[in-house]
Design an enzyme around this catalytic site. Structure first.
Site, PDB file in Angstrom:
ATOM      1  N   GLN A 137     -21.626  -4.494  -1.263  1.00 37.89           N
ATOM      2  CA  GLN A 137     -20.560  -5.468  -1.490  1.00 37.89           C
ATOM      3  C   GLN A 137     -21.156  -6.811  -1.891  1.00 37.89           C
ATOM      4  O   GLN A 137     -20.622  -7.518  -2.753  1.00 37.89           O
ATOM      5  CB  GLN A 137     -19.693  -5.603  -0.227  1.00 37.89           C
ATOM      6  CG  GLN A 137     -18.439  -6.435  -0.413  1.00 37.89           C
ATOM      7  CD  GLN A 137     -17.417  -5.797  -1.359  1.00 37.89           C
ATOM      8  OE1 GLN A 137     -17.350  -4.576  -1.465  1.00 37.89           O
ATOM      9  NE2 GLN A 137     -16.647  -6.606  -2.047  1.00 37.89           N
ATOM     10  N   ALA A 158     -13.916  -9.062  -2.537  1.00 32.44           N
ATOM     11  CA  ALA A 158     -14.151  -9.572  -1.189  1.00 32.44           C
ATOM     12  C   ALA A 158     -15.595 -10.011  -1.018  1.00 32.44           C
ATOM     13  O   ALA A 158     -16.513  -9.313  -1.452  1.00 32.44           O
ATOM     14  CB  ALA A 158     -13.834  -8.479  -0.177  1.00 32.44           C
ATOM     15  N   SER A 163     -14.729  -6.866   3.134  1.00 34.48           N
ATOM     16  CA  SER A 163     -14.139  -5.797   2.341  1.00 34.48           C
ATOM     17  C   SER A 163     -13.722  -4.609   3.206  1.00 34.48           C
ATOM     18  O   SER A 163     -14.491  -4.144   4.054  1.00 34.48           O
ATOM     19  CB  SER A 163     -15.137  -5.309   1.292  1.00 34.48           C
ATOM     20  OG  SER A 163     -14.631  -4.164   0.654  1.00 34.48           O
ATOM     21  N   HIS A 165     -13.625  -1.816   2.113  1.00 33.62           N
ATOM     22  CA  HIS A 165     -14.478  -0.694   1.684  1.00 33.62           C
ATOM     23  C   HIS A 165     -15.636  -0.485   2.660  1.00 33.62           C
ATOM     24  O   HIS A 165     -16.118   0.626   2.806  1.00 33.62           O
ATOM     25  CB  HIS A 165     -14.988  -0.922   0.259  1.00 33.62           C
ATOM     26  CG  HIS A 165     -13.914  -0.731  -0.778  1.00 33.62           C
ATOM     27  ND1 HIS A 165     -13.529   0.503  -1.234  1.00 33.62           N
ATOM     28  CD2 HIS A 165     -13.120  -1.622  -1.420  1.00 33.62           C
ATOM     29  CE1 HIS A 165     -12.558   0.370  -2.125  1.00 33.62           C
ATOM     30  NE2 HIS A 165     -12.289  -0.923  -2.256  1.00 33.62           N
ATOM     31  N   ASP A 172     -10.372   3.009  -3.823  1.00 33.93           N
ATOM     32  CA  ASP A 172      -9.852   2.599  -5.118  1.00 33.93           C
ATOM     33  C   ASP A 172      -9.569   3.879  -5.890  1.00 33.93           C
ATOM     34  O   ASP A 172     -10.474   4.692  -6.104  1.00 33.93           O
ATOM     35  CB  ASP A 172     -10.873   1.727  -5.868  1.00 33.93           C
ATOM     36  CG  ASP A 172     -11.058   0.369  -5.203  1.00 33.93           C
ATOM     37  OD1 ASP A 172     -10.145  -0.068  -4.482  1.00 33.93           O
ATOM     38  OD2 ASP A 172     -12.132  -0.245  -5.410  1.00 33.93           O
ATOM     39  N   GLU A 221      -3.254  -5.205  -6.366  1.00 32.05           N
ATOM     40  CA  GLU A 221      -4.195  -4.130  -6.705  1.00 32.05           C
ATOM     41  C   GLU A 221      -3.509  -2.787  -6.486  1.00 32.05           C
ATOM     42  O   GLU A 221      -3.566  -2.235  -5.385  1.00 32.05           O
ATOM     43  CB  GLU A 221      -5.458  -4.215  -5.834  1.00 32.05           C
ATOM     44  CG  GLU A 221      -6.335  -5.419  -6.140  1.00 32.05           C
ATOM     45  CD  GLU A 221      -7.721  -5.320  -5.486  1.00 32.05           C
ATOM     46  OE1 GLU A 221      -7.973  -4.331  -4.777  1.00 32.05           O
ATOM     47  OE2 GLU A 221      -8.529  -6.231  -5.692  1.00 32.05           O
ATOM     48  N   TRP A 223      -4.297   0.006  -7.227  1.00 35.26           N
ATOM     49  CA  TRP A 223      -5.246   1.115  -7.059  1.00 35.26           C
ATOM     50  C   TRP A 223      -5.880   1.168  -5.672  1.00 35.26           C
ATOM     51  O   TRP A 223      -6.473   2.165  -5.301  1.00 35.26           O
ATOM     52  CB  TRP A 223      -6.367   0.990  -8.097  1.00 35.26           C
ATOM     53  CG  TRP A 223      -7.135  -0.305  -7.954  1.00 35.26           C
ATOM     54  CD1 TRP A 223      -8.168  -0.546  -7.090  1.00 35.26           C
ATOM     55  CD2 TRP A 223      -6.928  -1.527  -8.666  1.00 35.26           C
ATOM     56  NE1 TRP A 223      -8.609  -1.837  -7.219  1.00 35.26           N
ATOM     57  CE2 TRP A 223      -7.864  -2.468  -8.193  1.00 35.26           C
ATOM     58  CE3 TRP A 223      -6.039  -1.918  -9.670  1.00 35.26           C
ATOM     59  CZ2 TRP A 223      -7.935  -3.769  -8.670  1.00 35.26           C
ATOM     60  CZ3 TRP A 223      -6.118  -3.219 -10.150  1.00 35.26           C
ATOM     61  CH2 TRP A 223      -7.050  -4.120  -9.648  1.00 35.26           C
ATOM     62  N   HIS A 224      -5.811   0.058  -4.912  1.00 36.53           N
ATOM     63  CA  HIS A 224      -6.539  -0.014  -3.638  1.00 36.53           C
ATOM     64  C   HIS A 224      -5.623   0.453  -2.498  1.00 36.53           C
ATOM     65  O   HIS A 224      -4.646  -0.224  -2.167  1.00 36.53           O
ATOM     66  CB  HIS A 224      -7.011  -1.449  -3.396  1.00 36.53           C
ATOM     67  CG  HIS A 224      -7.748  -1.658  -2.092  1.00 36.53           C
ATOM     68  ND1 HIS A 224      -9.101  -1.936  -2.019  1.00 36.53           N
ATOM     69  CD2 HIS A 224      -7.305  -1.630  -0.813  1.00 36.53           C
ATOM     70  CE1 HIS A 224      -9.453  -2.072  -0.745  1.00 36.53           C
ATOM     71  NE2 HIS A 224      -8.379  -1.892   0.007  1.00 36.53           N
TER      72      HIS A 224
HETATM   73 ZN   LIG Z   1     -10.693  -1.670  -3.383  1.00 35.16          ZN
END
Ligand SMILES: [Zn+2]
Length: 251
Positions: A137, A158, A163, A165, A172, A221, A223-224
């Site tokens: 990240q 982020a 994040s 993630h 995503d 977003e 997609w997230h």
């Molecule tokens: Zn993401």
């Protein structure tokens, strides 16, 4: 006498021909009929939308649906730099060439079920990015800062530690229809709409909603998606709120 014999012979011939015809048609049609019966038994054609829904529920219901993952990670609630989930597992359906292909096991299982349901409805969805370490990240964010400046980068990426993630609970998602990119217009594709309408059934939420940047800290977003568990995801979807707003409602 001779005439009767001749007539009898003719009648017999006709009977034999009829029997042969019956046998041959039965023989010809048996595999077709049998196949139809088998097809009906194994894979019935759904007769209505309710039937399709029922089939998906029957096939796809996640086993981890009672587990809830409501930890908040955002710009004001960072993770420790050394946090690494202990149950990371590989996701099979990933976009070409991607490297961050792991998720925590419950999220990976729910994501696989989500992809199956999407495929059942005729949509191809894949993972573009899953778990990202603090270091990954950091590199990603530094690259964005270099390219767009600190302020702009913070709108869509982020800082390390902030994040989802890094939690291993965020994915995503993309599709061949947008050439595996992560773009705002994914939200208005058939795949993006399907994701927005169905993710909650598998425990995921669209984490950064359109028009909620002042709460989430991030631009829209589509997609997230973030795994929280089916019950909270369904409630968040029903109210069209963010995770921050949902957590604020909890006693
Ligand atoms: Zn993401």
């Amino acid at each position: 006498m001779i005439r009767r014999n001749k007539r009898q012979r003719t009648q017999r011939r006709i009977i034999v021909v009829i029997i042969l015809l019956l046998f041959s048609t039965g023989f010809l049609f048996y595999p077709v009929l049998n196949k139809r019966i088998e097809a009906k038994r194994v894979d019935p054609i759904p007769s209505s939308l309710e039937q399709i829904e029922a089939d998906i529920r029957e096939i796809q219901l996640p086993s981890a649906d009672t587990e809830i993952y409501l930890d908040l990670v955002n710009k004001t609630h960072p993770l420790p730099a050394d946090y690494v989930p202990s149950d990371l597992t590989e996701v099979a359906a990933v976009a070409p060439g991607v490297t961050c292909t792991q998720l925590r096991t419950p999220a990976a299982e729910a994501f696989a079920q989500l992809l199956n349901a999407a495929a059942f409805d005729g949509y191809t969805l894949v993972l573009r990015s899953g778990y990202r370490s603090y270091e990954t990240q950091q590199k990603l964010f530094d690259g964005y800062v270099k390219k767009d400046g600190q302020n702009a980068a913070e709108q869509y990426s982020a800082p390390p530690g902030c994040s989802e993630h890094q939690m291993g609970l965020a994915v995503d998602v993309t599709s061949p229809s947008v050439n595996y990119k992560l773009k705002r217009n994914f939200g208005s594709t058939a795949e993006g709409s399907w994701l927005a309408e169905n993710a909650h059934r598998f425990g995921f939420i669209i984490r950064y909603l359109d028009g909620k940047q002042d709460i989430t800290g991030y631009i829209y977003e589509p997609w997230h998606i973030r795994y929280v568990g089916i019950q909270p995801a369904t409630e968040i979807y029903r109210q069209n709120i963010t995770l921050e707003e949902y957590l604020a409602q909890q006693p």
